[in-house]
Motif scaffolding. Structure first.
Motif, PDB file in Angstrom:
ATOM      1  N   PHE A  50       0.794  -1.266   0.006  1.00  0.00           N
ATOM      2  CA  PHE A  50      -0.054  -0.265   0.004  1.00  0.00           C
ATOM      3  C   PHE A  50       0.922   1.260   0.149  1.00  0.00           C
ATOM      4  CE2 PHE A  50      -2.964  -3.143   1.550  1.00  0.00           C
ATOM      5  CZ  PHE A  50      -3.890  -3.120   0.898  1.00  0.00           C
ATOM      6  N   THR A  51       2.036   1.214  -0.745  1.00  0.00           N
ATOM      7  CA  THR A  51       2.661   2.485  -0.898  1.00  0.00           C
ATOM      8  C   THR A  51       2.784   2.567  -2.418  1.00  0.00           C
ATOM      9  OG1 THR A  51       4.727   0.877  -0.680  1.00  0.00           O
ATOM     10  CG2 THR A  51       4.144   2.272   1.374  1.00  0.00           C
ATOM     11  N   PRO A  52       3.016   3.947  -2.989  1.00  0.00           N
ATOM     12  CA  PRO A  52       2.800   4.265  -4.277  1.00  0.00           C
ATOM     13  C   PRO A  52       3.778   3.768  -5.155  1.00  0.00           C
ATOM     14  CG  PRO A  52       3.305   6.148  -3.072  1.00  0.00           C
ATOM     15  CD  PRO A  52       2.824   5.175  -2.237  1.00  0.00           C
ATOM     16  N   VAL A  53       5.088   3.860  -4.811  1.00  0.00           N
ATOM     17  CA  VAL A  53       6.158   3.503  -5.749  1.00  0.00           C
ATOM     18  C   VAL A  53       6.114   1.846  -6.035  1.00  0.00           C
ATOM     19  CG1 VAL A  53       8.653   3.437  -6.376  1.00  0.00           C
ATOM     20  CG2 VAL A  53       7.499   5.378  -5.162  1.00  0.00           C
ATOM     21  N   CYS A  54       5.877   1.284  -4.740  1.00  0.00           N
ATOM     22  CA  CYS A  54       5.689  -0.208  -4.808  1.00  0.00           C
ATOM     23  C   CYS A  54       4.800  -0.666  -5.598  1.00  0.00           C
ATOM     24  CB  CYS A  54       5.681  -0.619  -3.346  1.00  0.00           C
ATOM     25  SG  CYS A  54       6.930  -0.197  -2.154  1.00  0.00           S
ATOM     26  N   THR A  55       3.468   0.146  -5.613  1.00  0.00           N
ATOM     27  CA  THR A  55       2.408  -0.245  -6.381  1.00  0.00           C
ATOM     28  C   THR A  55       2.773  -0.287  -7.778  1.00  0.00           C
ATOM     29  OG1 THR A  55       0.881   0.386  -4.654  1.00  0.00           O
ATOM     30  CG2 THR A  55      -0.020   0.297  -6.804  1.00  0.00           C
TER      31      THR A  55
HETATM   32  C1  BEZ Z   1       6.870   3.758  -1.832  1.00  0.00           C
HETATM   33  O1  BEZ Z   1       6.512   2.613  -2.282  1.00  0.00           O
HETATM   34  O2  BEZ Z   1       5.960   4.983  -2.619  1.00  0.00           O
HETATM   35  C2  BEZ Z   1       7.687   4.287  -0.807  1.00  0.00           C
HETATM   36  C3  BEZ Z   1       8.148   3.341  -0.047  1.00  0.00           C
HETATM   37  C4  BEZ Z   1       8.908   3.823   0.998  1.00  0.00           C
HETATM   38  C5  BEZ Z   1       9.671   4.826   1.109  1.00  0.00           C
HETATM   39  C6  BEZ Z   1       9.336   5.587  -0.101  1.00  0.00           C
HETATM   40  C7  BEZ Z   1       8.351   5.563  -0.862  1.00  0.00           C
END
Ligand code: BEZ
Length: 217
Positions: A50-55
């Motif tokens: 549920f984090t944006p970059v990971c998505t």
């Molecule tokens: C992300 O996936 O958006 C993220 C996760 C950890 C730190 C910064 C960004």
């Protein structure tokens, strides 16, 4: 006075050695790395569900999954989240982005696999895995590692290119130059003796000099 920063001692896997085996809880049940023997594996970690970059990365990995399958490569994700969180997140990705995540995701709540592979970079985060990629071949040998920081999403084209390069090396006994793409010329490994260096120039390769020869496949 100089400040001494304590550096923790952590396990680091090594290229060319067997990838450390493990048993882990995943969204597809309990899996062991050696269950995948006979297939290549991309074991990759992400910081958190549920984090944006990971998505964006999960969508991108799901999009290359069919190309990876053609190359006998299985994906195996990991983060320090529970299976419930993983299940909820992949359902959310399907609902919001229309992309089905078909590969298993390890719920590494006790950080066992993360520690075994050196996926946690305490300077970045002590509670999340960084964006690591481990390419493991069909014999269980660790062939490549990529480490990206929390804030930078990975490039899945490069991961596909890396698989193509490694499999081309195995099939043809060659190396691949900078920015190589399938179909480009490959590098003939340099000679190891003066006699081989002499012979090399007569073998019909495209040579700039005795140590730099290329050929088409
Ligand atoms: C992300 O996936 O958006 C993220 C996760 C950890 C730190 C910064 C960004």
């Amino acid at each position: 006075m100089e400040t001494v920063v304590e550096q923790p001692t952590v396990a680091m896997p090594r290229l060319g050695w067997p990838a450390p085996n493990f048993e882990a809880e995943t969204t597809h049940g309990t899996l062991r790395l050696d269950d995948f023997r006979g297939s290549w594996v991309i074991l990759f970690s992400h910081p958190a569900d549920f984090t944006p970059v990971c998505t964006t990365e999960f969508v991108a990995f799901a999009q290359i999954a069919p190309e990876l399958k053609k190359r006998n490569v299985e994906l195996l994700g990991l983060s320090i989240d529970s299976t419930y969180s993983h299940i909820a997140w992949v359902r959310n990705i399907e609902e919001k982005f229309g992309v089905k995540i078909t590969f298993p995701i390890i719920a590494d709540l006790d950080k066992k696999v993360a520690m075994l592979y050196g996926m946690i970079m305490p300077g970045e985060s002590k509670t999340e895995t960084s964006r690591c990629v481990f390419v493991i071949d069909d014999k269980g040998i660790l062939r490549a590692m990529i480490y990206y920081p929390l804030t930078t999403g990975r490039n899945t084209d490069e991961i596909l290119r890396l698989i193509d390069a490694l499999q081309t090396t195995d099939k043809h006994g060659v190396a691949t130059p900078a920015n190589w793409r399938p179909g480009d010329k490959v590098i003939v490994p340099p000679p190891k003796t003066t006699d081989d260096a002499e012979e090399r120039l007569k073998e019909g390769y495209e040579c700039k000099d005795w140590y730099f020869c290329m050929k088409s496949l």
